[in-house]
Design a protein around this motif. Structure first.
Motif, PDB file in Angstrom:
ATOM      1  N   LYS A   1       0.830  -1.209   0.000  1.00  0.00           N
ATOM      2  CA  LYS A   1       0.000   0.000   0.000  1.00  0.00           C
ATOM      3  C   LYS A   1       0.861   1.254   0.000  1.00  0.00           C
ATOM      4  N   GLN A   2       1.902   1.284   0.848  1.00  0.00           N
ATOM      5  CA  GLN A   2       2.745   2.476   0.900  1.00  0.00           C
ATOM      6  C   GLN A   2       3.559   2.628  -0.374  1.00  0.00           C
TER       7      GLN A   2
ATOM      8  N   ARG B   1       1.526   4.138  -3.116  1.00  0.00           N
ATOM      9  CA  ARG B   1       1.358   5.581  -2.940  1.00  0.00           C
ATOM     10  C   ARG B   1       2.592   6.332  -3.440  1.00  0.00           C
ATOM     11  N   GLU B   2       3.767   5.790  -3.167  1.00  0.00           N
ATOM     12  CA  GLU B   2       5.000   6.452  -3.578  1.00  0.00           C
ATOM     13  C   GLU B   2       5.208   6.389  -5.090  1.00  0.00           C
TER      14      GLU B   2
ATOM     15  N   THR C   1       2.709   6.676  -7.211  1.00  0.00           N
ATOM     16  CA  THR C   1       1.673   7.494  -7.832  1.00  0.00           C
ATOM     17  C   THR C   1       2.183   8.920  -7.996  1.00  0.00           C
TER      18      THR C   1
END
Length: 208
Positions: free
Chosen positions: A198-199, A202-203, A205
């Protein structure tokens, strides 16, 4: 725990120079994990313990993970995030493999050696506590640093669980405590893998 992280730089260039101290700590962690893998893989077979075998496989995966972390340390945030996805996949595969092995041991009904489990469990715990103390200050970095911390934290929890399983095997004379702990360790690996994925996504994106 993956939600409580520092702000992320989405540029394609490194956001800062790698911390030399952090790099040295990763090398120490890699060596410790590689040595513990060799020790646990040998004694897990002697003890017929699936939780000890799971811990050995975890040590091997973490040694590889630390190596990847050292390799990408000076690269961009997005490159480190991609490496984190690889590490998360390995953590997930570890969890699935342990679950499968636990089912097999439940079918065969082999009772592990509690004394060997206890001794090696304490040795592994001592090794992981040392590494965890060294890495504690870097636990809230980017997804790559986060995955390193989660692996180490899970290892220490897994070592405690192996010791508890050994006491359970000794007290009950059955393999069920060993199998239950193996399933718990697999669940920890799958949960940590999902947090890192998940993290890392995000990075990866781009900022609009």
């Amino acid at each position: 725990m993956g939600a409580s992280c520092c702000h992320h730089d989405h540029n394609h260039q490194p956001s800062h120079s790698p911390d030399p101290k952090y790099r040295r700590i990763l090398w120490v962690a890699l060596i410790v994990n590689a040595l513990m893998f060799l020790i646990e893989i040998i004694f897990s077979q002697r003890a017929n313990s699936v939780s000890l075998l799971a811990d050995a496989i975890d040590f091997l995966g973490d040694a590889a993970n630390y190596g990847i972390s050292i390799w990408v340390l000076a690269m961009s945030v997005q490159t480190r995030a991609k490496a984190s996805l690889v590490k998360a996949a390995s953590m997930g595969l570890f969890g699935i493999a342990v679950l499968a092995h636990a089912v097999w041991n439940a079918i065969t009904g082999v009772v592990p050696d509690a004394q060997t489990m206890t001794l090696i469990g304490f040795l592994a715990l001592a090794a992981n506590v040392v590494v965890a103390i060294l890495l504690y200050a870097y636990r809230n970095g980017d997804s790559n640093m986060r995955s390193v911390w989660l692996c180490t934290r899970n290892d220490a929890l897994g070592n405690v669980a192996v010791i508890i399983a050994a006491l359970g095997v000794f007290g009950t004379g059955t393999a069920w405590p060993d199998l239950i702990v193996a399933v718990i360790m697999a669940t920890l690996a799958l949960t940590a893998a999902w947090q890192v994925i998940k993290q890392a996504r995000r990075e990866l994106t781009p900022v609009e």
